[in-house]
Write a protein that holds these residues in place. Sequence first.
Motif, PDB file in Angstrom:
ATOM      1  N   ARG A 115      -0.672  20.076  -6.662  1.00  0.00           N
ATOM      2  CA  ARG A 115      -1.171  19.642  -5.358  1.00  0.00           C
ATOM      3  C   ARG A 115      -2.592  19.102  -5.409  1.00  0.00           C
ATOM      4  NH1 ARG A 115      -1.065  25.622  -3.464  1.00  0.00           N
ATOM      5  NH2 ARG A 115      -3.095  26.260  -4.204  1.00  0.00           N
ATOM      6  N   PHE A 116      -3.477  19.690  -6.203  1.00  0.00           N
ATOM      7  CA  PHE A 116      -4.850  19.208  -6.252  1.00  0.00           C
ATOM      8  C   PHE A 116      -4.943  17.873  -6.994  1.00  0.00           C
ATOM      9  CE2 PHE A 116      -5.503  23.902  -5.886  1.00  0.00           C
ATOM     10  CZ  PHE A 116      -5.975  23.878  -4.580  1.00  0.00           C
ATOM     11  N   VAL A 117      -4.178  17.753  -8.065  1.00  0.00           N
ATOM     12  CA  VAL A 117      -4.148  16.490  -8.804  1.00  0.00           C
ATOM     13  C   VAL A 117      -3.577  15.391  -7.916  1.00  0.00           C
ATOM     14  CG1 VAL A 117      -3.085  15.301 -10.767  1.00  0.00           C
ATOM     15  CG2 VAL A 117      -3.962  17.611 -11.040  1.00  0.00           C
ATOM     16  N   LEU A 118      -2.509  15.703  -7.204  1.00  0.00           N
ATOM     17  CA  LEU A 118      -1.873  14.732  -6.322  1.00  0.00           C
ATOM     18  C   LEU A 118      -2.819  14.308  -5.208  1.00  0.00           C
ATOM     19  CD1 LEU A 118       0.650  13.150  -5.578  1.00  0.00           C
ATOM     20  CD2 LEU A 118       1.403  15.122  -4.234  1.00  0.00           C
ATOM     21  N   ALA A 119      -3.500  15.255  -4.587  1.00  0.00           N
ATOM     22  CA  ALA A 119      -4.434  14.924  -3.512  1.00  0.00           C
ATOM     23  C   ALA A 119      -5.563  14.025  -4.023  1.00  0.00           C
ATOM     24  CB  ALA A 119      -5.005  16.204  -2.891  1.00  0.00           C
ATOM     25  N   ALA A 120      -6.129  14.372  -5.162  1.00  0.00           N
ATOM     26  CA  ALA A 120      -7.218  13.561  -5.720  1.00  0.00           C
ATOM     27  C   ALA A 120      -6.738  12.163  -6.090  1.00  0.00           C
ATOM     28  CB  ALA A 120      -7.812  14.253  -6.946  1.00  0.00           C
ATOM     29  N   ALA A 121      -5.559  12.073  -6.689  1.00  0.00           N
ATOM     30  CA  ALA A 121      -5.027  10.775  -7.095  1.00  0.00           C
ATOM     31  C   ALA A 121      -4.709   9.895  -5.888  1.00  0.00           C
ATOM     32  CB  ALA A 121      -3.794  10.966  -7.967  1.00  0.00           C
ATOM     33  N   LEU A 122      -4.126  10.484  -4.849  1.00  0.00           N
ATOM     34  CA  LEU A 122      -3.821   9.706  -3.645  1.00  0.00           C
ATOM     35  C   LEU A 122      -5.085   9.260  -2.918  1.00  0.00           C
ATOM     36  CD1 LEU A 122      -0.672  11.561  -2.268  1.00  0.00           C
ATOM     37  CD2 LEU A 122      -0.780   9.319  -3.377  1.00  0.00           C
ATOM     38  N   LEU A 123      -6.109  10.105  -2.917  1.00  0.00           N
ATOM     39  CA  LEU A 123      -7.396   9.697  -2.335  1.00  0.00           C
ATOM     40  C   LEU A 123      -8.017   8.551  -3.130  1.00  0.00           C
ATOM     41  CD1 LEU A 123      -9.039  13.074  -1.254  1.00  0.00           C
ATOM     42  CD2 LEU A 123      -8.319  11.191   0.224  1.00  0.00           C
ATOM     43  N   ALA A 124      -7.884   8.595  -4.445  1.00  0.00           N
ATOM     44  CA  ALA A 124      -8.392   7.507  -5.276  1.00  0.00           C
ATOM     45  C   ALA A 124      -7.628   6.214  -4.997  1.00  0.00           C
ATOM     46  CB  ALA A 124      -8.285   7.872  -6.753  1.00  0.00           C
ATOM     47  N   ASP A 125      -6.310   6.306  -4.820  1.00  0.00           N
ATOM     48  CA  ASP A 125      -5.516   5.127  -4.457  1.00  0.00           C
ATOM     49  C   ASP A 125      -5.945   4.577  -3.108  1.00  0.00           C
ATOM     50  OD1 ASP A 125      -3.955   4.931  -6.734  1.00  0.00           O
ATOM     51  OD2 ASP A 125      -2.327   6.138  -5.914  1.00  0.00           O
ATOM     52  N   ALA A 170       4.292  12.680 -12.334  1.00  0.00           N
ATOM     53  CA  ALA A 170       5.595  13.254 -12.696  1.00  0.00           C
ATOM     54  C   ALA A 170       5.800  13.235 -14.208  1.00  0.00           C
ATOM     55  CB  ALA A 170       6.716  12.493 -12.004  1.00  0.00           C
ATOM     56  N   ILE A 171       5.449  12.132 -14.843  1.00  0.00           N
ATOM     57  CA  ILE A 171       5.631  12.029 -16.290  1.00  0.00           C
ATOM     58  C   ILE A 171       4.708  13.000 -17.026  1.00  0.00           C
ATOM     59  CG2 ILE A 171       5.376  10.495 -18.281  1.00  0.00           C
ATOM     60  CD1 ILE A 171       7.850   9.960 -16.539  1.00  0.00           C
ATOM     61  N   TYR A 172       3.427  12.994 -16.680  1.00  0.00           N
ATOM     62  CA  TYR A 172       2.483  13.854 -17.391  1.00  0.00           C
ATOM     63  C   TYR A 172       2.779  15.334 -17.167  1.00  0.00           C
ATOM     64  CZ  TYR A 172      -0.356   9.771 -18.483  1.00  0.00           C
ATOM     65  OH  TYR A 172      -0.804   8.569 -18.950  1.00  0.00           O
ATOM     66  N   THR A 173       3.069  15.708 -15.934  1.00  0.00           N
ATOM     67  CA  THR A 173       3.315  17.128 -15.679  1.00  0.00           C
ATOM     68  C   THR A 173       4.657  17.575 -16.243  1.00  0.00           C
ATOM     69  OG1 THR A 173       4.164  16.614 -13.469  1.00  0.00           O
ATOM     70  CG2 THR A 173       1.832  17.228 -13.642  1.00  0.00           C
ATOM     71  N   ALA A 174       5.637  16.676 -16.298  1.00  0.00           N
ATOM     72  CA  ALA A 174       6.916  17.042 -16.914  1.00  0.00           C
ATOM     73  C   ALA A 174       6.741  17.256 -18.415  1.00  0.00           C
ATOM     74  CB  ALA A 174       7.961  15.968 -16.647  1.00  0.00           C
ATOM     75  N   CYS A 175       5.870  16.468 -19.036  1.00  0.00           N
ATOM     76  CA  CYS A 175       5.638  16.618 -20.483  1.00  0.00           C
ATOM     77  C   CYS A 175       5.017  17.962 -20.814  1.00  0.00           C
ATOM     78  CB  CYS A 175       4.710  15.509 -20.983  1.00  0.00           C
ATOM     79  SG  CYS A 175       5.566  14.024 -21.438  1.00  0.00           S
ATOM     80  N   ALA A 179       0.824  -1.212   0.000  1.00  0.00           N
ATOM     81  CA  ALA A 179       0.000   0.000   0.000  1.00  0.00           C
ATOM     82  C   ALA A 179       0.858   1.261   0.000  1.00  0.00           C
ATOM     83  CB  ALA A 179      -0.926  -0.010   1.218  1.00  0.00           C
ATOM     84  N   MET A 180       2.022   1.188   0.635  1.00  0.00           N
ATOM     85  CA  MET A 180       2.878   2.375   0.680  1.00  0.00           C
ATOM     86  C   MET A 180       3.704   2.547  -0.595  1.00  0.00           C
ATOM     87  SD  MET A 180       4.050   2.384   4.609  1.00  0.00           S
ATOM     88  CE  MET A 180       4.808   3.980   4.457  1.00  0.00           C
ATOM     89  N   LEU A 181       4.118   1.455  -1.205  1.00  0.00           N
ATOM     90  CA  LEU A 181       4.963   1.545  -2.394  1.00  0.00           C
ATOM     91  C   LEU A 181       4.181   1.684  -3.686  1.00  0.00           C
ATOM     92  CD1 LEU A 181       7.819  -1.002  -1.633  1.00  0.00           C
ATOM     93  CD2 LEU A 181       7.995   1.474  -1.835  1.00  0.00           C
ATOM     94  N   ARG A 182       2.949   1.221  -3.731  1.00  0.00           N
ATOM     95  CA  ARG A 182       2.182   1.229  -4.977  1.00  0.00           C
ATOM     96  C   ARG A 182       2.054   2.621  -5.595  1.00  0.00           C
ATOM     97  NH1 ARG A 182       1.322  -0.950  -9.655  1.00  0.00           N
ATOM     98  NH2 ARG A 182      -0.779  -0.703 -10.393  1.00  0.00           N
ATOM     99  N   PRO A 183       1.755   3.670  -4.824  1.00  0.00           N
ATOM    100  CA  PRO A 183       1.672   4.990  -5.465  1.00  0.00           C
ATOM    101  C   PRO A 183       3.013   5.522  -5.965  1.00  0.00           C
ATOM    102  CG  PRO A 183       0.528   4.999  -3.366  1.00  0.00           C
ATOM    103  CD  PRO A 183       1.289   3.715  -3.437  1.00  0.00           C
ATOM    104  N   GLU A 229      -2.875   2.946  -8.918  1.00  0.00           N
ATOM    105  CA  GLU A 229      -1.956   3.438  -9.941  1.00  0.00           C
ATOM    106  C   GLU A 229      -0.644   3.839  -9.292  1.00  0.00           C
ATOM    107  OE1 GLU A 229      -0.303   3.948 -12.954  1.00  0.00           O
ATOM    108  OE2 GLU A 229      -2.355   4.064 -13.660  1.00  0.00           O
ATOM    109  N   THR A 230       0.398   3.880 -10.071  1.00  0.00           N
ATOM    110  CA  THR A 230       1.670   4.424  -9.609  1.00  0.00           C
ATOM    111  C   THR A 230       1.567   5.940  -9.732  1.00  0.00           C
ATOM    112  OG1 THR A 230       2.570   4.061 -11.803  1.00  0.00           O
ATOM    113  CG2 THR A 230       3.056   2.395 -10.163  1.00  0.00           C
ATOM    114  N   THR A 231       0.907   6.525  -8.767  1.00  0.00           N
ATOM    115  CA  THR A 231       0.469   7.916  -8.822  1.00  0.00           C
ATOM    116  C   THR A 231       1.604   8.905  -9.027  1.00  0.00           C
ATOM    117  OG1 THR A 231      -1.371   7.341  -7.398  1.00  0.00           O
ATOM    118  CG2 THR A 231      -0.809   9.663  -7.534  1.00  0.00           C
ATOM    119  N   PHE A 232       2.640   8.823  -8.206  1.00  0.00           N
ATOM    120  CA  PHE A 232       3.722   9.807  -8.308  1.00  0.00           C
ATOM    121  C   PHE A 232       4.424   9.714  -9.661  1.00  0.00           C
ATOM    122  CE2 PHE A 232       3.276   9.483  -3.698  1.00  0.00           C
ATOM    123  CZ  PHE A 232       3.186  10.828  -3.372  1.00  0.00           C
TER     124      PHE A 232
END
Length: 175
Positions: free
Chosen positions: A150-160, A138-143, A92-96, A131-134
């Motif tokens: 922060r809002f995308v990260l919070a929503a994605a981590l809540l979904a995980d 990281a890939i999408y925002t770097a592109c 659970a800790m490594l998956r994101p 999902e591997t959230t981080f």
Amino acid sequence: MKVVNYLSAAAIPIIILIILFYGIKEKKKVFDCFLEGATEGVKIVVGLFPTLIGIFLAVGALRTSGILDFIIGIISPVTDLFKIPSQILPLAMLRPISGSASMGVAVDIMKQHGVDTTLGMITSVIMGSTETTFYTIAIYTACVKVKKIRFVLAAALLADLAGMISSVIICQIMS
């Protein structure tokens, strides 16, 4: 079954031929278009490379430092109250963070406890519903060069988190 094997083997050559014939019909220089696309792809990879190196370095440091075990030791009493098996906490800790690290943990859980056990099922459902959230962010925002995540990260981590909790509840009910 032979027809399916034949079609799957012929799919890529057929697609290439369709692209070539379409290019000829539209009077496009297909090879030049291919080279332009390949050049853009290489530029994207070079741009993403530092992000990937940073993620891989952070995951390696996290796994070898022992901090993961320390954090699990702290949160285990809380998860025990909710009947969440402590064996899945590393997953659970490594998956994101990392798909390959979480795959390694999932394989270890299944080797130790079996694939048909409740823990094996929870592990499988977590791997399929999270999902591997981080990495993904990281890939999408770097592109697209987005800095505020922060809002995308919070929503994605809540979904995980929802996927993981649902996995535990559903698999415990089903077994």
